[in-house]
Structure formats: structure tokens, C-alpha cells
Design an enzyme around this catalytic site. Structure first.
Site, PDB file in Angstrom:
ATOM      1  N   LYS A 294     -10.339  89.225  57.246  1.00 24.20           N
ATOM      2  CA  LYS A 294     -11.650  88.990  57.861  1.00 24.20           C
ATOM      3  C   LYS A 294     -12.706  88.732  56.780  1.00 24.20           C
ATOM      4  O   LYS A 294     -13.900  88.779  57.033  1.00 24.20           O
ATOM      5  CB  LYS A 294     -12.066  90.207  58.694  1.00 24.20           C
ATOM      6  CG  LYS A 294     -11.173  90.485  59.869  1.00 24.20           C
ATOM      7  CD  LYS A 294     -11.687  91.669  60.658  1.00 24.20           C
ATOM      8  CE  LYS A 294     -10.618  92.216  61.588  1.00 24.20           C
ATOM      9  NZ  LYS A 294     -10.656  93.671  61.637  1.00 24.20           N
TER      10      LYS A 294
ATOM     11  N   HIS B 165       4.974  89.913  36.760  1.00 29.24           N
ATOM     12  CA  HIS B 165       5.710  90.740  37.717  1.00 29.24           C
ATOM     13  C   HIS B 165       6.490  91.755  36.876  1.00 29.24           C
ATOM     14  O   HIS B 165       7.711  91.683  36.747  1.00 29.24           O
ATOM     15  CB  HIS B 165       6.636  89.848  38.534  1.00 29.24           C
ATOM     16  CG  HIS B 165       7.232  90.487  39.751  1.00 29.24           C
ATOM     17  ND1 HIS B 165       7.035  91.810  40.085  1.00 29.24           N
ATOM     18  CD2 HIS B 165       8.043  89.973  40.713  1.00 29.24           C
ATOM     19  CE1 HIS B 165       7.692  92.077  41.198  1.00 29.24           C
ATOM     20  NE2 HIS B 165       8.318  90.983  41.592  1.00 29.24           N
TER      21      HIS B 165
ATOM     22  N   ARG C 148      11.214  92.513  50.077  1.00 28.72           N
ATOM     23  CA  ARG C 148      12.027  93.421  49.264  1.00 28.72           C
ATOM     24  C   ARG C 148      11.215  94.218  48.256  1.00 28.72           C
ATOM     25  O   ARG C 148      11.493  95.395  48.049  1.00 28.72           O
ATOM     26  CB  ARG C 148      13.190  92.694  48.609  1.00 28.72           C
ATOM     27  CG  ARG C 148      12.831  91.544  47.761  1.00 28.72           C
ATOM     28  CD  ARG C 148      14.067  90.898  47.197  1.00 28.72           C
ATOM     29  NE  ARG C 148      14.761  90.093  48.189  1.00 28.72           N
ATOM     30  CZ  ARG C 148      16.042  89.806  48.143  1.00 28.72           C
ATOM     31  NH1 ARG C 148      16.789  90.282  47.190  1.00 28.72           N
ATOM     32  NH2 ARG C 148      16.589  89.038  49.043  1.00 28.72           N
ATOM     33  N   THR C 149      10.200  93.608  47.669  1.00 27.78           N
ATOM     34  CA  THR C 149       9.427  94.370  46.680  1.00 27.78           C
ATOM     35  C   THR C 149       8.653  95.490  47.368  1.00 27.78           C
ATOM     36  O   THR C 149       8.588  96.613  46.878  1.00 27.78           O
ATOM     37  CB  THR C 149       8.481  93.434  45.896  1.00 27.78           C
ATOM     38  OG1 THR C 149       9.273  92.393  45.330  1.00 27.78           O
ATOM     39  CG2 THR C 149       7.760  94.165  44.785  1.00 27.78           C
TER      40      THR C 149
ATOM     41  N   ARG D 134       0.146  93.533  45.303  1.00 31.29           N
ATOM     42  CA  ARG D 134       0.822  92.220  45.274  1.00 31.29           C
ATOM     43  C   ARG D 134      -0.194  91.213  45.800  1.00 31.29           C
ATOM     44  O   ARG D 134      -0.768  91.403  46.872  1.00 31.29           O
ATOM     45  CB  ARG D 134       2.067  92.292  46.143  1.00 31.29           C
ATOM     46  CG  ARG D 134       2.593  91.019  46.762  1.00 31.29           C
ATOM     47  CD  ARG D 134       3.344  90.096  45.837  1.00 31.29           C
ATOM     48  NE  ARG D 134       4.463  90.633  45.132  1.00 31.29           N
ATOM     49  CZ  ARG D 134       5.729  90.211  45.284  1.00 31.29           C
ATOM     50  NH1 ARG D 134       6.035  89.316  46.181  1.00 31.29           N
ATOM     51  NH2 ARG D 134       6.687  90.689  44.520  1.00 31.29           N
TER      52      ARG D 134
HETATM   53  C1  NCD Z   1       9.952  87.485  43.068  1.00 30.29           C
HETATM   54  C2  NCD Z   1       8.484  87.300  43.312  1.00 30.29           C
HETATM   55  O1  NCD Z   1       7.998  87.460  44.419  1.00 30.29           O
HETATM   56  O2  NCD Z   1       7.823  86.984  42.339  1.00 30.29           O
HETATM   57  N1  NCD Z   1      10.609  88.098  44.125  1.00 30.29           N
HETATM   58  C3  NCD Z   1      10.504  89.396  44.338  1.00 30.29           C
HETATM   59  O3  NCD Z   1       9.688  90.094  43.747  1.00 30.29           O
HETATM   60  N2  NCD Z   1      11.362  89.919  45.212  1.00 30.29           N
HETATM   61  C4  NCD Z   1      10.636  86.260  42.726  1.00 30.29           C
HETATM   62  C5  NCD Z   1      10.449  85.095  43.611  1.00 30.29           C
HETATM   63  O4  NCD Z   1       9.790  85.165  44.632  1.00 30.29           O
HETATM   64  O5  NCD Z   1      10.977  84.055  43.239  1.00 30.29           O
END
Ligand code: NCD
Length: 313
Positions: free
Chosen positions: A86, A136, A58-59, A108
Site C-alpha cells: 500500500k 545472498h 525455500r529461503t 529479502r
Molecule cells: C536464489 C535466490 O533467490 O537468489 N535462490 C534461493 O535463495 N533459493 C537463487 C536463484 O533464485 O536463482
């Protein structure tokens, strides 16, 4: 006018003015995020690279849509099938991305601190989309926007955060931002899932969730981060669900006008029952839409015609 943003790594790097500006800008972006209005040409010709070295659906999608609604081009660089698996180091990858001419990197990663390191090495803005247990920031911003849109202000809101605080970058960013905006934050968690330094977070820590619920304006439920647990922090999932999960009984204790939030993805039946997810107080889907608007605001501010050199001079 707030100071220009060069990177977005952690909430503590932002001033109150910058936060207000990002939230106000996100608010203006909402009709486009909700698709009430068409995309805008603001970032046409700019290239956003989504460098996702940790699983995320989703992110990544949210950043992708945010960039596209501003007409930026998006290139995806995911760990699987790339040279990072790799053994190529993050900095070698960054060098390649620079040579390819990207204008901004959304990172990420499971390594806390990697976005700071990357930002020191590259000329373009770095946007932290979650680094290990650390931060985050766009999640905290989208949650603040959601509270602001629903309640008018974050100031004075009594926010209760429940669950796996220890492994949660969301909780760390959330607490910093909510405190900056004047909310009163209470953490409720099994003692094994509270960070050892929580005494310095400026929050109330409680152990009886049922006692806290009637005095809660926003109930923020964290995901149980199983992938980060390398030992047993609670006896079983069923036990966690009954002691800490939110279902019909607990919802009766929550005020009628409270909000129920979760960053997703939800472990249905563990942190929240299906009934809780469908409760009218749940704003989980609004959080997702607001996430697009907040990410549009962040991309826009980070790419609005300032280079690191211009900011430094
Ligand atoms: C969060 C994350 O990955 O930190 N989720 C997200 O960004 N969609 C929260 C989580 O994974 O609990």
C-alpha cells in the site's frame, strides 16, 4: 574468538575468522538441522521477523525452520497483503517492527542496498536473505559448508560456475566467499550474461564449458533468472539448454568424484536435465539441509547476547 557479528549483509563484511566460526557453528548445528537431534532452547523468547518483500519459498522456509529449531518465535511479514504494497516505505515498516519488539530482521528484497539502509535505521541485527542482484550471503555460506563437508576443505577446490552470472546475487556472494577460502573459481557464461566488471572479480573467465568440465571439482550451475531479464539475453530457452545446459553428455566429462550444485529452484530441462538432477554427484538436496544449519548458525551468532551498543563500546 572472532569479532561479534552485528548484521550479515554481504560476504565482504566478514573476516576469515568470522566465516570459519559460522561454518564451524553450522557444522555443530547439522544434527539438529537433519533432525537427528531435537531442537534446542538456545533462542527461546527471541523474536525473528521474516520480512520477505520478494517471492521466495525455500529461503523463507529455511529461515523459518532454522529459527524454530533454536526455539525462537517467528513472525512473517510478506509483501502481499501488507502495507508495503500500500506504499508504506521499508523504514516505516521497520519502525513498526521495532515497536512490536522483534529481535532480528531477515530481509529479502528486490532492491539491492535495502538491507544496508535498514541496518542503519534499526537497533536490531539485519540479516540479508537476498537483495536484488547484490548479495545472498547465507547461500554462499551453505554452499561452502556443503563443499567442506564433502571434500574436507574449500582450499584449492576448482569451482566452475555456469550460467546467468549477470543477474545473480548468488554468484557475487559465492565468488567472494570461495576466493576468501582459497578456491579457484572459473566462470563460464554466454558473453551477454557476464557482468561488465567481471575483470575485477579475481576469477578465470572461460567460454567453452566442455573444455573446463574435466578440470572441475565443483560444478555450480546458476538458475536462469528470467524475472530479471528485461530484454533477450539469448535466442531461446531451447538454445540455452543445448549450449549451456548440463545433461548426460556433459556429465560424462565431469570427474567421477566431482560435485554438482545448484542454489534452486531449478528450471528443469533448462540449466539441468532430470538426469543431471538425479546424478549421484548432485548434492542439491544436501545444500537445502545445510542451509538450515547455516541459518541457525547465523541467527545464533547475531542474537548471542550482543547489542550494537555493546559491540561499539
Ligand atoms: C536464489 C535466490 O533467490 O537468489 N535462490 C534461493 O535463495 N533459493 C537463487 C536463484 O533464485 O536463482
Amino acid at each position: 574468538m572472532s569479532a561479534p557479528l552485528t548484521d550479515l549483509i554481504a560476504i565482504r563484511d566478514l573476516t576469515r575468522d568470522q566465516v570459519d566460526d559460522l561454518l564451524d557453528t553450522a557444522r555443530e548445528m547439522l544434527p539438529i538441522a537433519r533432525r537427528e537431534r531435537a531442537s534446542v532452547p538456545t533462542l527461546r523468547g527471541r523474536i525473528v521477523c521474516n520480512l520477505f518483500l520478494e517471492d521466495s519459498t525455500r529461503t523463507r522456509l529455511s529461515f523459518d525452520l532454522a529459527a524454530k529449531r533454536l526455539s525462537a518465535d517467528v513472525v512473517d511479514f510478506t509483501a502481499e497483503g501488507t502495507s508495503v504494497t500500500k506504499g508504506e516505505s521499508l523504514l516505516d515498516t521497520a519502525e513498526t517492527l521495532m515497536a512490536l519488539g522483534v529481535d532480528l530482521i531477515v530481509l529479502r528484497t528486490s532492491s539491492a542496498g535495502a538491507p544496508v539502509q535498514l541496518a542503519r535505521e534499526v537497533e536490531v541485527p539485519v540479516l540479508n536473505a537476498g537483495d536484488g542482484w547484490h548479495q545472498h550471503p547465507t547461500q554462499a555460506l551453505l554452499d561452502a559448508l556443503t563443499i567442506r563437508e564433502r571434500c574436507g576443505t574449500v582450499e584449492g577446490a576448482r569451482v566452475t560456475i555456469v550460467g546467468d552470472v549477470l543477474h545473480s546475487r548468488v554468484a557475487r556472494s559465492e565468488v567472494e566467499l570461495l576466493r576468501m577460502l582459497g578456491a579457484h573459481v572459473t566462470l563460464v557464461a554466454p558473453p551477454t550474461l557476464l557482468p561488465p566488471d567481471v575483470g575485477g572479480w579475481g576469477v578465470t573467465v572461460a567460454s567453452d564449458i566442455d573444455a573446463v568440465l574435466p578440470d572441475t571439482d565443483v560444478l555450480y550451475v546458476l538458475r536462469v533468472q528470467r524475472e530479471r531479464m528485461h530484454r533477450a539475453f539469448f535466442p531461446s530457452t531451447r538454445e540455452y539448454a543445448s549450449v549451456w545446459g548440463i545433461g548426460a553428455d556433459r556429465l560424462r566429462r565431469l570427474p567421477a568424484d566431482a560435485l554438482l550444485m545448484h542454489p534452486g529452484p531449478v528450471n528443469r530441462g533448462v540449466e539441468l536435465t532430470s538426469e543431471a538432477m538425479e546424478d549421484p554427484r548432485s548434492v542439491i538436496t544436501e545444500q537445502v539441509t545445510n542451509g538450515i544449519a547455516v541459518r541457525m548458525a547465523c541467527l545464533y551468532r547475531l542474537l548471542s547476547a550482543t547489542t550494537r551498543a555493546e559491540v561499539a563500546s
